[in-house]
Structure formats: structure tokens, C-alpha cells
Design a protein around this motif. Structure first.
Motif, PDB file in Angstrom:
ATOM      1  N   PHE A  30       0.802  -0.944  -0.011  1.00  0.00           N
ATOM      2  CA  PHE A  30      -0.107   0.144  -0.030  1.00  0.00           C
ATOM      3  C   PHE A  30       0.794   1.204  -0.052  1.00  0.00           C
ATOM      4  CE2 PHE A  30      -2.334   3.375   2.265  1.00  0.00           C
ATOM      5  CZ  PHE A  30      -3.140   3.569   1.405  1.00  0.00           C
ATOM      6  N   ALA A  31       1.881   1.299   0.761  1.00  0.00           N
ATOM      7  CA  ALA A  31       2.741   2.543   1.008  1.00  0.00           C
ATOM      8  C   ALA A  31       3.561   2.643  -0.432  1.00  0.00           C
ATOM      9  CB  ALA A  31       3.431   2.177   2.143  1.00  0.00           C
ATOM     10  N   HIS A  32       3.785   1.613  -1.004  1.00  0.00           N
ATOM     11  CA  HIS A  32       4.692   1.749  -2.325  1.00  0.00           C
ATOM     12  C   HIS A  32       3.793   2.445  -3.241  1.00  0.00           C
ATOM     13  CE1 HIS A  32       6.923   0.338  -5.701  1.00  0.00           C
ATOM     14  NE2 HIS A  32       7.885   0.386  -5.033  1.00  0.00           N
ATOM     15  N   ARG A  33       2.411   1.703  -3.500  1.00  0.00           N
ATOM     16  CA  ARG A  33       1.646   2.088  -4.491  1.00  0.00           C
ATOM     17  C   ARG A  33       1.154   3.498  -4.125  1.00  0.00           C
ATOM     18  NH1 ARG A  33      -1.627  -3.613  -6.071  1.00  0.00           N
ATOM     19  NH2 ARG A  33       0.132  -4.413  -6.826  1.00  0.00           N
ATOM     20  N   GLU A 281       8.683  -2.786  -6.648  1.00  0.00           N
ATOM     21  CA  GLU A 281       7.479  -3.034  -5.655  1.00  0.00           C
ATOM     22  C   GLU A 281       7.914  -4.472  -4.954  1.00  0.00           C
ATOM     23  OE1 GLU A 281       2.740  -3.561  -5.808  1.00  0.00           O
ATOM     24  OE2 GLU A 281       4.078  -2.452  -7.324  1.00  0.00           O
ATOM     25  N   GLU A 282       8.086  -5.520  -5.524  1.00  0.00           N
ATOM     26  CA  GLU A 282       8.170  -6.759  -5.090  1.00  0.00           C
ATOM     27  C   GLU A 282       9.358  -6.775  -4.056  1.00  0.00           C
ATOM     28  OE1 GLU A 282       6.222  -9.254  -4.857  1.00  0.00           O
ATOM     29  OE2 GLU A 282       4.801  -7.934  -6.316  1.00  0.00           O
ATOM     30  N   ALA A 283      10.745  -6.216  -4.318  1.00  0.00           N
ATOM     31  CA  ALA A 283      11.653  -5.936  -3.517  1.00  0.00           C
ATOM     32  C   ALA A 283      11.310  -5.439  -1.990  1.00  0.00           C
ATOM     33  CB  ALA A 283      12.718  -5.178  -4.070  1.00  0.00           C
ATOM     34  N   THR A 337       6.302   2.454   7.027  1.00  0.00           N
ATOM     35  CA  THR A 337       5.311   3.279   6.084  1.00  0.00           C
ATOM     36  C   THR A 337       6.027   4.205   5.278  1.00  0.00           C
ATOM     37  OG1 THR A 337       4.804   4.708   7.968  1.00  0.00           O
ATOM     38  CG2 THR A 337       3.209   2.920   7.722  1.00  0.00           C
ATOM     39  N   LEU A 338       6.616   4.963   5.875  1.00  0.00           N
ATOM     40  CA  LEU A 338       7.227   6.170   5.372  1.00  0.00           C
ATOM     41  C   LEU A 338       8.575   5.607   4.208  1.00  0.00           C
ATOM     42  CD1 LEU A 338       8.052   8.895   4.567  1.00  0.00           C
ATOM     43  CD2 LEU A 338       9.522   9.203   6.452  1.00  0.00           C
ATOM     44  N   LEU A 339       9.320   4.899   4.707  1.00  0.00           N
ATOM     45  CA  LEU A 339      10.461   4.063   4.281  1.00  0.00           C
ATOM     46  C   LEU A 339       9.750   3.309   2.856  1.00  0.00           C
ATOM     47  CD1 LEU A 339      13.617   3.786   3.879  1.00  0.00           C
ATOM     48  CD2 LEU A 339      13.244   1.614   5.234  1.00  0.00           C
ATOM     49  N   LEU A 343      11.024   4.202  -0.929  1.00  0.00           N
ATOM     50  CA  LEU A 343      11.526   3.352  -1.722  1.00  0.00           C
ATOM     51  C   LEU A 343      10.825   3.132  -3.194  1.00  0.00           C
ATOM     52  CD1 LEU A 343      12.348   0.391   0.692  1.00  0.00           C
ATOM     53  CD2 LEU A 343      13.850   1.863  -0.447  1.00  0.00           C
ATOM     54  N   GLY A 344       9.463   3.457  -3.259  1.00  0.00           N
ATOM     55  CA  GLY A 344       8.539   3.623  -4.166  1.00  0.00           C
ATOM     56  C   GLY A 344       9.327   4.929  -5.184  1.00  0.00           C
ATOM     57  N   ILE A 345       9.524   5.970  -4.452  1.00  0.00           N
ATOM     58  CA  ILE A 345       9.930   7.265  -5.425  1.00  0.00           C
ATOM     59  C   ILE A 345      11.128   6.822  -5.933  1.00  0.00           C
ATOM     60  CG2 ILE A 345      10.336   9.526  -5.037  1.00  0.00           C
ATOM     61  CD1 ILE A 345       8.594   9.682  -2.829  1.00  0.00           C
ATOM     62  N   PHE A 346      12.059   6.123  -5.351  1.00  0.00           N
ATOM     63  CA  PHE A 346      13.527   6.231  -5.912  1.00  0.00           C
ATOM     64  C   PHE A 346      13.755   4.828  -6.210  1.00  0.00           C
ATOM     65  CE2 PHE A 346      13.522   9.622  -2.721  1.00  0.00           C
ATOM     66  CZ  PHE A 346      14.243  10.744  -3.646  1.00  0.00           C
TER      67      PHE A 346
END
Length: 726
Positions: A30-33, A281-283, A337-339, A343-346
Motif C-alpha cells: 500500500f505504501a509503495h503504490r 515493488e516486490e523487493a 510506512t514512510l520508508l 523506496l517507491g519514489i526512488f
């Protein structure tokens, strides 16, 4: 129960229903997407709590000790006085030609009259009004400045204003200094830059480990968000809960350390999953579902250990424990949650960088990552008993000085050289004796007036070994209560003063009480320090039992083993003992040129709680990976070697970061923070380098398959808690 490779290879495995992702995996996805939503929420929370904290803080300390003799003495004096005054300052004067010269008296009188007009000052008692306020040789004297607030609540600017007026009188051989609790705040100075230096060094270590500034910055950003938000919450909470003014520094000390630590563990697993070919995302999901839950259980042990401090019931120490526990909790939430959002942004950038670096390593026929640690683990496994004995003996030798640990509180004698409070302390010691800076207050309560029993105890005290002089009785508003001041021959921090307090309470005063029928109570700052130390020592076993017991239960649930939790607890106690031994050598015995003195009375329990919890971080991180390899290979030797190979570099990097963050507090002007930072840095250094890299592999090798033994009755009773996804 998770699926193992054996399960997947077995007949019918493919027909099984898919396993529903756990809460860590769902949170990470959820946090990644919804990465920008998650980041925005954290920014809103951070600015929102700081907006709520814009009204300022109300930090205050509470050192009341119900049930102790010094507290009873303080309460009796408080109830016997109709007027309420605050603490006092001492204007200490020195002139080698004598203070009774008429010209000197006029200058001093003018200065004291000006001090009497300043804010927060209710009264000034001149040294010329009391013959005992000038030393026998006439060169050193002191005037008393009575405040309308306590030293803790005295604004720094008002103390500086008093010091400025006092300093105007200097010249022509006359020296003037300001002593007292409020004056000590001027010696403390301002902190902050040392902590920033620790962050810079942590960033350097992360850059060296990950190779890019952006990758290195994510753990630091995560920690700063968590600590920043929690600090603002504590500012607001200080208006309704007793929180000491040193609490924010301890929060930063622990929060930055564990925040970077947890984010580093997760990010390192994220990188390894990218190198294996997973999408960003999977990572992220796999990293949170493995290292994320490892961080969760590790953080839970830290929180449990800190909450154990509440059981001590020691005033503002409870507020500090709750504040730091909240910091760890928010740090965990940020890591989970934040990390993932960052990770999704970069993520795409990291995927290109890390996979390219891995391909370059493979093309250059360079050793696989972790091969050096596997070789090192193999070296330990070939001689486990020798490694274990040498390491334990070395740490035992370091811990040995802790047996002579002497608890107490610092006074102006520990302030930095050149500060006005330290100069005032030294002058008073020179002119009136070392015990003048820490008088004992014997509170007398008579049935038919306090004058006669007060005079009787004064005479006895003047003949008591260890007492330089006794003065009084000093009457109060209650005719039945008076105070006798006893000046020890030794300084407040001297062991002889501690023995004198015990002798007065156990031997001298009970005999006088039998003769006079009066009640005698020994109070004052020095006696209160003794009572505080005794109370900490008395409650320490209960505190340790709570912390160790809960941690053992948690680890037993996590690892389904009896021996691994016991081993973890014993080794954590060894690292804590090493830290306390090092503190004793440096701060109590004065090694490396440090001003010798007692160890802050509450420091051992604080270090025990924090270090015991933090040591569990590395224990869970290392042993969970060994457990993962055990499930795969079913070979204990291979499991230990592979576990160390996968985690060794991360543990050393995480330990190095904590050491530099904690060690940076050695640059603080506060002696308590110096002691805490040094002790925790030593504990983490010992834990990461010696215990996790040497002792744990040796013990696990010696235990073999027995490491995972759990009695059959416990197998049925204990619920299954899955730590790693295999």
C-alpha cells in the motif's frame, strides 16, 4: 505456517491455496503504490504536531522520593514554614588582601544592593551580616541571593543578568563568582552540534555501504521524520506530564540510532532482493515482510525494556521512559510506512544502480557479496570453544570495574574548568572546607519545642568523626521544628560523606533521640542523592526481572527455542556489564583525563533498558537469518555460516552508525549525556563486533541442532509467531 522450498517440491504442493499476504506485506504494498499519499501524510503530521507545539515546552524534573528519610525531612521543613521561597545563589568573593577592607565593603555593598533589585530576587543576605560567611583568614566570603523560583525554573537570562552585575565589582584584586544550581546552567552551555556531527558520520558510513548519497540518505530521512514528530509531541505532553529537560536529548540519542538502524536493515534486504531480480515493488514487499517484521519484534523488545523503567517509580524517570518508548514506536511506524513510500519514489533508480553494480562485480570475477563474512564465520566454527573463552574473558575483565560502581549526582565540582559555578565551588572549598558545598541538614522535631534537642544534637555532631562543624539550631515558623547544619570534612561526592550519612542515621542520631525524645531526620541534597541511589539499587532486581522475563518470552515465541532466548539474555547482560565497567573506569576513576566523580544514579537502569533492547535488534536480525537458512538447509553449520554471511556487513555498518551517533554525545556539555553516550557507544561496539560476530557464531556452532530445541509441552502451549517469510 510459511511455505518452504521442501513444501514446494513435494507432491500436491502446487494445488495448495495461496497464502494470504501478511500485514507487513500489505502495508508495504500500500505504501509503495500510494507513495505520494504516504509521504504527504507524514509531512502533514510533522508540521501539524510542530504547529501544536508552538506554545513552547514545560519541562520539569521530579526527584521526590516518597518513603525516604531525606524526603520526609524536606516535607517536614516545608510544612513548618509559612512563607514559600525558591532556591538560592551564592555570590562568592575572594580578595587576597582581605574582604573586610572598608573600600572593598563599600564596593561589595553597592553591588549587592543592585542585585537585590533584579527580577526573581526576593532577598540578599550580605556576607558582612554573618561572621560565619567569611573564611577564618578573611580572604573568601559569600553572600546569599534568595530567589522566588527553584533553580530548575530560573530563566537563564535572569541568571546571566545577576552574573553581569556581580562581575562589575571585580578589579583591584577582588574576584567575584556566582554559585548555586541556577548558575550551573550557565556552565552547561548549548548542545546540538555534536549530534549533527554524529549524523554526518552516519551518512558517510551509509554512503560507503550503498555507494550513493540518495540511498544513504533514506535511512537518515526516515529517522529524522520520526524523531522530529515525536519531539513535538513531547513538547505538548510536557504541559500535562512531568518530563525532565534532558528527555529530548535522550530521545534524539535513541531515536536517531534505532531509526537509522531499522531503516538500514530494511534497505539492505531491499537491495539484496533487487540484485536477485525482483521489481522495486516486490523487493519492497519482500524486504518489509522479512527485515520489516524483524525490526518490528526488535523494536518491541526496546519498548518493553523502556516500559520496565516505569516499574521503578522514580519521578521524572518515568516520563523519560515513556517518551523514549514513544520515540521507538513512531520510528517503527516510519520504517514500515514512510520508508516503503521513499523506496517507491526512488525504486527504479536503485534498481538500475544496484543491479549494474552487481553485474560489474560478477564480470570482474570479484568474490560474491558476503564471502568474506562466510570465511570469517568458518574460521570461528573451526575453533568455537577457544573463541568463546577468549571473548568472554575479555568482556568479563572490562565489566569487572562495574562491581565498584558508585552512584550519585554531579555537582558544581564537575562543571567545566573556567565556569563561574566551578570557580565558586573551588573558592568555597578552599575557604570553608570541602564539605561546605554539600552540607547535611538535620531536621529536629521536638515535642515541647526544638531548641533544647536542637542544641543537644549540635553538640554531639561537633564531636562526631567526619563532621567539620555543626551550626544551629536554626528555628522555623513552627517552634517544634528546627534545622541543624552539619558540614562534612569530605566533599559531597566523596565516599566518606556517604559513610557519614549512614553513620548519622544508624548510630549517632538514634542515641540522641533516645536521650531527648525528639525526632531527627537527615536531609539535604547529599542525603537525597544517597537515598536515590539506594532506591535504584533496591528496585533494580525487580526491574531486571521484568525486562529480562518479557524479552525471554518474546524471543521464545519468535524462535520456538529455549536455549536461544537464554543465550541472548546472558550475552546482552555481558554487553551491559562491559558498558558499565567502561563508564566506571572513565567517569568514576578519571581515565583519559575525565573529571572523576560518581555515576549518575539513574544511569545504570536507563542504559540497561535501552541497551538490552537495542542488543536484541542484532540478536533478532542475525538469528532470524540463521533460522531462515536452517529451514532451507537443515544443516546447523551451514545455517550459521550463511546467516553471518548475509548479515555481517549490515550488523557492522548498523553498529558503526550507532557508535558514532551515541559517541557524538560525548561532545555534549552535559556530563550525564556524556556518560550515557559513552556507555551506549561501548555497549553497541561490544555487542556488534564481539558478541554478534564472535560469540554468537561460536555458541550456535557448539549448540548445533540443540539450539532449536523446545520442550513438547511448550510446543503445544506457545502460539506460533512467524518472523521470516521463507
Amino acid at each position: 505456517m510459511s511455505l518452504t522450498e521442501k513444501d514446494l517440491d513435494s507432491p500436491g504442493a502446487g494445488a495448495r491455496a495461496p497464502v494470504r499476504p501478511g500485514v507487513f506485506a500489505r502495508t508495504a504494498r500500500f505504501a509503495h503504490r500510494r507513495r505520494w499519499l504516504a509521504l504527504t501524510l507524514w509531512v502533514v503530521v510533522l508540521f501539524g504536531v510542530w504547529a501544536a507545539a508552538s506554545g513552547g515546552d514545560d519541562y520539569r524534573e521530579n526527584y521526590t522520593l516518597p518513603g525516604t528519610e531525606s524526603q520526609a525531612a524536606a516535607d517536614l521543613l516545608d510544612h513548618s514554614s509559612r512563607t514559600r521561597t525558591g532556591d538560592s545563589l551564592q555570590v562568592v568573593l575572594h580578595d587576597k588582601d582581605g574582604l573586610r577592607d572598608r573600600a572593598v565593603q563599600e564596593r561589595v555593598g553597592t553591588m549587592l544592593a543592585e542585585v537585590a533589585k533584579l527580577p526573581k530576587v526576593t532577598q540578599v543576605r550580605s556576607l558582612y551580616e554573618d561572621k560565619s560567611a567569611i573564611s577564618p583568614d578573611g580572604t573568601i566570603g559569600y553572600a546569599t541571593v534568595v530567589l522566588d523560583v527553584t533553580s530548575a525554573n530560573m530563566p537563564r537570562e535572569d541568571t546571566e543578568r545577576i552574573l553581569d552585575v556581580v562581575k562589575k565589582v571585580e578589579g583591584q584584586g577582588l574576584q567575584a563568582e556566582l554559585g548555586g544550581g541556577a548558575a550551573r546552567k550557565l556552565a552547561a552551555g548549548e548542545g546540538g552540534w555534536g549530534e549533527m556531527l554524529g549524523l554526518v558520520f552516519a551518512l558517510v558510513i551509509l554512503v560507503f555501504m550503498f555507494g550513493t548519497l540518495i540511498a544513504a540518505g533514506l535511512p537518515v530521512i526516515t529517522a529524522l521524520f520520526a524523531v522530529g514528530a515525536t519531539l513535538a509531541v513531547i513538547v505538548v505532553a510536557s504541559h500535562v506530564v512531568t518530563i525532565a529537560d534532558y528527555t529530548p536529548y535522550v530521545m534524539m540519542l535513541v531515536g536517531l540510532g534505532v531509526g537509522i538502524d531499522y531503516a538500514l536493515l530494511i534497505f539492505a534486504r531491499f537491495r539484496s532482493e533487487l540484485v536477485r531480480g525482483s521489481t522495486p515493488e516486490e523487493a519492497t514487499v519482500k524486504a518489509l515482510d522479512s527485515a520489516g517484521r524483524t525490526a518490528f519484534f526488535a523494536g518491541s523488545t526496546v519498548i518493553l525494556a523502556l516500559l520496565g523503567l516505569v516499574a521503578l517509580g522514580l519521578g521524572s524517570l518515568q516520563g523519560m521512559a515513556l517518551s523514549v518508548a514513544l520515540t521507538v514506536l513512531v520510528t517503527l511506524l516510519a520504517s514500515l510506512t514512510l520508508l516503503p513510500a521513499l523506496l517507491g519514489i526512488f525504486g527504479q533508480r536503485f534498481a538500475r544502480q544496484f543491479t549494474a553494480r552487481a553485474a560489474k562485480r560478477a564480470a570482474g570475477n570479484r568474490p560474491a557479496e558476503g564471502s568474506g563474512w562466510r570465511s570469517f564465520a568458518g574460521w570461528v566454527q573451526r575453533r568455537p570453544l577457544a573463541v568463546l573463552l577468549v571473548a568472554v574473558v575479555a568482556l568479563g575483565a572490562l565489566a569487572f570495574p562495574a562491581l565498584s560502581l558508585r552512584l550519585g549526582f554531579t555537582d558544581a565540582g564537575n562543571d567545566k574548568a573556567g565556569s563561574t559555578s566551578r570557580k565558586a565551588y573551588d573558592l568555597l572549598s578552599e575557604g570553608f572546607g570541602p564539605g561546605f558545598n554539600g552540607p547535611l541538614y538535620v531536621v529536629v522535631e521536638g515535642k515541647d519545642g526544638a531548641a533544647r534537642p536542637g542544641a543537644a544534637v549540635t553538640a554531639v555532631l561537633n564531636d562526631t568523626e567526619g563532621v567539620a562543624a555543626a551550626a544551629g539550631p536554626i528555628p522555623t515558623d513552627d517552634a517544634n521544628v528546627a534545622t541543624v547544619m552539619a558540614f562534612p570534612k569530605t566533599s559531597p561526592q566523596d565516599e566518606g560523606t556517604s559513610k557519614l550519612v549512614d553513620r548519622l542515621r544508624d548510630d549517632v542520631l538514634p542515641k540522641v533521640a533516645e536521650e531527648t525524645g525528639a525526632r531527627y531526620l537527615v536531609g539535604g541534597a547529599t542525603a537525597a542523592s544517597e537515598d536515590y541511589s539506594a532506591k535504584v539499587a533496591a528496585r533494580m532486581p525487580v526491574f531486571m526481572a521484568i525486562v529480562v522475563g518479557l524479552s525471554l518470552l518474546l524471543l521464545m515465541l519468535v524462535f520456538r527455542s529455549v536455549l536461544i532466548p537464554l543465550k541472548a539474555a546472558l550475552l546482552n547482560l555481558l554487553s551491559i556489564g562491559s558498558a558499565l565497567g567502561a563508564i566506571t573506569l572513565v567517569f568514576q576513576h578519571g581515565m583519559f583525563g575525565i573529571e572523576p566523580g560518581p555515576i549518575e544514579a539513574y544511569l545504570p537502569v536507563v542504559i540497561f533498558a535501552i541497551v538490552f533492547g537495542l542488543s536484541m535488534d542484532y540478536e533478532i536480525f542475525l538469528v532470524s537469518r540463521i533460522q531462515e537458512e536452517w529451514h532451507r538447509a537443515k544443516d546447523p553449520a551451514v545455517a550459521v555460516r550463511e546467516g553471518v554471511g548475509h548479515t555481517g556487513s549490515v550488523i557492522i555498518a548498523a553498529g558503526a552508525i550507532m557508535v558514532v551517533v551515541f559517541g557524538s554525545f560525548m561532545l555534549s556539555p552535559e556530563r550525564m549525556l556524556q556518560q550515557m553516550g559513552f556507555g551506549m557507544a561501548v555497549a553497541i561496539f561490544v555487542d556488534a563486533l564481539v558478541i554478534r560476530c564472535l560469540i554468537v557464531p561460536a555458541v550456535m556452532q557448539l549448540l548445533g541442532r540443540r539450539a532449536w530445541w523446545l520442550p513438547a509441552p511448550l510446543v503445544k502451549v506457545l502460539p506460533k509467531v512467524e518472523l521470516e517469510k521463507h
